[in-house]
Write a protein that holds these residues in place. Structure first.
Motif, PDB file in Angstrom:
ATOM      1  N   PRO A  10       0.820  -1.231   0.000  1.00 50.36           N
ATOM      2  CA  PRO A  10       0.000   0.000   0.000  1.00 50.36           C
ATOM      3  C   PRO A  10       0.846   1.270   0.000  1.00 50.36           C
ATOM      4  CG  PRO A  10      -0.868  -1.593   1.574  1.00 50.36           C
ATOM      5  CD  PRO A  10       0.453  -2.123   1.111  1.00 50.36           C
ATOM      6  N   PHE A  14       0.833   4.111  -2.959  1.00 50.24           N
ATOM      7  CA  PHE A  14       0.558   5.516  -2.638  1.00 50.24           C
ATOM      8  C   PHE A  14       1.716   6.409  -3.083  1.00 50.24           C
ATOM      9  CE2 PHE A  14       0.502   9.055   0.539  1.00 50.24           C
ATOM     10  CZ  PHE A  14      -0.674   9.648   0.109  1.00 50.24           C
ATOM     11  N   ALA A  17       1.631   6.876  -6.793  1.00 48.98           N
ATOM     12  CA  ALA A  17       0.580   7.820  -7.181  1.00 48.98           C
ATOM     13  C   ALA A  17       1.026   9.268  -6.934  1.00 48.98           C
ATOM     14  CB  ALA A  17      -0.700   7.518  -6.400  1.00 48.98           C
ATOM     15  N   LEU A  18       1.689   9.502  -5.810  1.00 48.58           N
ATOM     16  CA  LEU A  18       2.193  10.853  -5.528  1.00 48.58           C
ATOM     17  C   LEU A  18       3.227  11.280  -6.567  1.00 48.58           C
ATOM     18  CD1 LEU A  18       2.625  10.846  -1.636  1.00 48.58           C
ATOM     19  CD2 LEU A  18       0.853  11.981  -2.980  1.00 48.58           C
TER      20      LEU A  18
END
Length: 251
Positions: A10, A14, A17-18
């Motif tokens: 996870p 994340f 994505a950032l």
């Protein structure tokens, strides 16, 4: 290994994505001297690999290592002394807390004036930042030892050293590793701050030099390297914790 990868999946998603959002936003802005894209930063990191990895990274890691070692010795000594004596605790605890109210950016230039541009001005900044979490966290760990267990050993005639070795050290060990995991990235930050404000080498110094040249990717490249070094060091500490604190459950 698979379990660790699955647990960190996870966070990796994340982070990816950032980075995508960063890439899109920086591309849209089209001002690399202000906000370079992650791709530009990696390219610049590769272009500057020789001075960064051969000169400035070793300089910063030397400051970090010496400062962290001094903080460990100082922090453990203060924690043990405060736990052993109520008088020492009342004398030292307020001073330890007050030391953290001093703005680092204000005191660091004074260290440079006092000790010059050598390594010790940066080491002192690192120690000032890192000894506090070690002292307070280890002290809390020593105080967390159950009174009933201590009294039981006392009834069997155990000495203070035996109580410290058999009860307090095992109780404080998880706290110690937590303190070190906090202190490691803080020591890297302290070294970089000291180098930024006055140095002849180091990643903080290099980042400031790149800023004067309006090289945005060059500013971020040593920062990325600092973050990677801190994450690696914290990972090593976590492995040591898993080995020495085997009774602690994994989340």
């Amino acid at each position: 290994m698979k379990k660790a990868c699955k647990a960190n999946l996870p966070a990796l998603i994340f982070l990816f994505a950032l980075l995508l959002l960063w890439q899109a936003g920086a591309t849209e802005m089209d001002a690399a001297y202000i906000l370079p894209t992650p791709v530009q930063i990696l390219q610049r990191l590769w272009e500057l690999r020789e001075p960064l990895f051969l000169v400035h990274l070793p300089a910063t890691m030397t400051v970090t290592g010496i400062g962290l070692a001094i903080s460990l010795v100082l922090g453990l000594a203060l924690a043990v002394a405060m736990d052993a004596s109520g008088l020492v605790r009342r004398m030292l605890y307020p001073l330890v807390v007050v030391s953290q109210t001093i703005p680092t950016t204000a005191i660091a230039p004074l260290f440079v004036l006092w000790f010059g541009y050598g390594i010790w001005s940066k080491v002192l900044v690192t120690v000032l930042i890192t000894f506090f979490p070690i002292t307070i966290t280890v002290y809390d760990g020593l105080r967390a030892a159950k009174v009933e267990m201590i009294e039981l050993l006392q009834t069997y005639g155990a000495s203070q050293w035996e109580i410290f070795k058999k009860i307090k050290i095992p109780c404080a060990l998880p706290y110690f590793f937590s303190a070190v995991k906090m202190a490691v990235p803080m020591s890297v930050i302290g070294a970089a701050i000291g180098e930024w404000l006055g140095a002849k080498s180091g990643l903080g110094y290099f980042s400031r030099r790149m800023m004067t040249q309006l090289d945005g990717a060059g500013v971020f490249a040593p920062i990325v390297l600092l973050a990677a070094a801190a994450m690696l060091a914290v990972g090593i500490v976590a492995l040591l914790e898993r080995y020495f604190v085997r009774w602690r459950g994994e989340s």
